[in-house]
Design a protein around this motif. Sequence first.
Motif, PDB file in Angstrom:
ATOM      1  N   GLU A  27       0.820  -1.206   0.000  1.00 32.98           N
ATOM      2  CA  GLU A  27       0.000   0.000   0.000  1.00 32.98           C
ATOM      3  C   GLU A  27       0.856   1.258   0.000  1.00 32.98           C
ATOM      4  O   GLU A  27       0.432   2.310  -0.487  1.00 32.98           O
ATOM      5  N   LEU A  30       4.188   2.869  -4.730  1.00 36.37           N
ATOM      6  CA  LEU A  30       3.556   3.127  -6.021  1.00 36.37           C
ATOM      7  C   LEU A  30       4.585   2.851  -7.112  1.00 36.37           C
ATOM      8  O   LEU A  30       5.565   3.582  -7.264  1.00 36.37           O
ATOM      9  N   VAL A  45      -3.093  10.508  -9.742  1.00 32.38           N
ATOM     10  CA  VAL A  45      -3.091   9.750  -8.486  1.00 32.38           C
ATOM     11  C   VAL A  45      -3.930  10.548  -7.477  1.00 32.38           C
ATOM     12  O   VAL A  45      -3.740  11.759  -7.321  1.00 32.38           O
ATOM     13  N   ARG A  49      -4.150   8.799  -1.936  1.00 30.36           N
ATOM     14  CA  ARG A  49      -3.091   7.846  -2.297  1.00 30.36           C
ATOM     15  C   ARG A  49      -1.717   8.507  -2.224  1.00 30.36           C
ATOM     16  O   ARG A  49      -0.744   7.901  -1.750  1.00 30.36           O
ATOM     17  N   ASP A  52      -0.394   8.486   1.204  1.00 31.17           N
ATOM     18  CA  ASP A  52      -0.015   7.180   1.745  1.00 31.17           C
ATOM     19  C   ASP A  52       1.303   6.659   1.194  1.00 31.17           C
ATOM     20  O   ASP A  52       1.986   5.865   1.854  1.00 31.17           O
TER      21      ASP A  52
END
Length: 367
Positions: A27, A30, A45, A49, A52
């Motif tokens: 998670e 990316l 994005v 996100r 995170d």
Amino acid sequence: CGVEILCTLGYPLVVMEAQQHEAAESENVLNLSRLGLETLSAEAVSEERRRDVQQLLLPHNRLLVLPAAVASFSQLLLLDISNNGLAFVGEALLGLAKLRTLLAKNNRLDEFSLPKELGRMGLEVLNLSGNRFEEVPSQLLELRTLKSLSLGGNRLKSIPAEIENLSSLEFLYLGGNFITSIPPELANLHYLSYLVLCDNKIQSVPPQLAQLHSLRSLSLHNNLLTYLPREILNLIHLQELSLRGNPLVVRFVRDLMYDPPSLLELAGRVIKSRNLIYCHCELPENLIHYLDLASKCPNPKCGGVYFDSCVRQIKFVDFCGKYRLPLMHYLCSPECSSPCSSSSQSESDSEDEASIAAHRMQKVLLG
């Protein structure tokens, strides 16, 4: 190449580099590698996100400059922009306050490609190997939290003395450049454990390197070394030494190079060797300073001293109980025998023993 070496050595800071793709589905990661990207849009994005993501992987794309949208990933700990066509890394990088690892190898970066304020970042791992740096950028020398620096496969001709400013450095990779000398200031990196200087044009190793008491691995293969300073035996924690591909001497050098001492030196030798007392009220300041520069002859049976005039001699000394290394010794006079002479070394005077020593030297491939 450097990553493979360090994974073998188990160095955790760079093992992260090899493990990053294994965590690509996390998670916090990316992975946008190998997508042919020429830029990156923040709108691509979601904002949640971006908050995170702690690792952003952008290698093997077509990025020519660092996208400004990268700055919107405020929680980034690792950024990989390797294997692009990057020629410029802009101010967007400075917005990543939490960034600890920057991988930008195999691009087209040079000393003018990085933001001037880069030295204010808290980077710990920086890989700029395989670029076009002809000198180490001054802002890199301000990264006092840096633990791992890779600048292999560039066009560096020298190592700046200011390298000593990287006081936290544990790993330094400068292999595959055009470096001709090692600055003594490198010895001030007290935490340095791995030093890779292979595939350069280095002709000598400064004796100060013996002060690197944390050094575990030293790679000097494929240089122009003909001898090593005797002080290298003080590296008691050294576990790996790579010397292959150097024109290291394989037999004793019998021609002693010696310039007769001056009258000043002869007088200084008498004063120091006989422990004559002197003070500032009797001698001018320049002579006091000169007498303080006396070096003791390493032969325990001699007890003499020297200043500018000494004999340089190369002797083989056992190292790690397995190999004989050619080390430079400085003696006070031609009549002074080397402290490292022994019966076993005397036997190596024969051509047969010299050839065996040569074979042993080729075996010093520990890196």
